[in-house]
Design a protein around this motif. Structure first.
Motif, short mmCIF file in Angstrom:
data_model
loop_
_atom_site.label_atom_id
_atom_site.label_comp_id
_atom_site.label_asym_id
_atom_site.label_seq_id
_atom_site.Cartn_x
_atom_site.Cartn_y
_atom_site.Cartn_z
N THR A 4 0.84 -1.19 0.00
CA THR A 4 0.00 0.00 0.00
C THR A 4 0.87 1.24 0.00
O THR A 4 1.86 1.31 0.72
N ILE A 5 0.48 2.21 -0.80
CA ILE A 5 1.11 3.52 -0.81
C ILE A 5 0.14 4.47 -0.12
O ILE A 5 -0.99 4.63 -0.57
N LEU A 6 0.56 5.08 0.98
CA LEU A 6 -0.27 6.08 1.66
C LEU A 6 -0.06 7.41 0.96
O LEU A 6 1.07 7.80 0.68
N VAL A 7 -1.15 8.08 0.67
CA VAL A 7 -1.08 9.39 0.04
C VAL A 7 -1.77 10.38 0.97
O VAL A 7 -2.98 10.31 1.16
N LEU A 8 -0.99 11.25 1.57
CA LEU A 8 -1.52 12.27 2.47
C LEU A 8 -1.61 13.57 1.69
O LEU A 8 -0.62 14.02 1.12
N THR A 9 -2.81 14.15 1.63
CA THR A 9 -2.98 15.38 0.87
C THR A 9 -3.91 16.33 1.60
O THR A 9 -4.71 15.90 2.43
N GLU A 10 -3.80 17.60 1.28
CA GLU A 10 -4.66 18.60 1.91
C GLU A 10 -5.78 19.06 0.97
O GLU A 10 -6.57 19.93 1.33
#
Length: 161
Positions: A4-10
């Protein structure tokens, strides 16, 4: 087990952001998990400096005069941003899920990484002059705490944070 690639975005990921993220592993099909904080407590001074530097005068004024979103409004906005980002991954032929986090997303990142299937973290934000300069931004904090690679991209550009 699929990595899994975690993608943290605003914000909602742009098509170009998803293309860059998917392009990191062109010959693989990891799953993507998008995290968006329900942002209601960002520090006032850095927020105003960032808004002014981006030419967002109305947003700077609203924030300076105390017009912040309610917790419910912030969670609804974050859920909409996740839906748009998941749809962008789906359009790119990838599998993605999403989750709204609290204001500080680091506990959610720590928990996800502790689960064991996270391969890396990609943080996608707009430039934040104060946080980026003093390395208090999400990516810098994640690099210090997590034991996985962390990449910081600026939204809508090919620039690295």
């Amino acid at each position: 087990m699929t990595a899994t690639i975690l993608v943290l975005t605003e914000d909602t990921l742009a098509e170009s952001d998803v293309r860059q993220i998917v392009g990191l592993h062109p010959d693989e099909t990891p799953s993507y998990r998008v995290l968006v904080p329900a942002d209601t407590e960002r520090p006032l001074i850095p927020w105003i400096i960032d808004a002014l530097s981006m030419g967002e005068l109305r947003e700077a004024w609203d924030r300076a005069t105390g017009h912040e979103p309610s917790r419910t409004q912030a969670r609804e906005t974050a859920a909409q941003q996740i839906a748009g980002s998941v749809a962008a991954f789906t359009a790119a032929g990838r599998t993605a899920t999403g989750e709204v986090t609290d204001d500080d997303p680091l506990p959610a990142l720590r928990s996800a990484v502790a689960g064991g299937d996270v391969r890396e973290v990609v943080v996608v934000t707009y430039p934040h002059m104060v946080e980026d300069t003093f390395h208090t931004d999400w990516a810098s904090r994640a690099r210090e705490e997590l034991h996985v690679p962390v990449l910081h991209l600026y939204s809508g550009t090919s620039e690295l944070g």
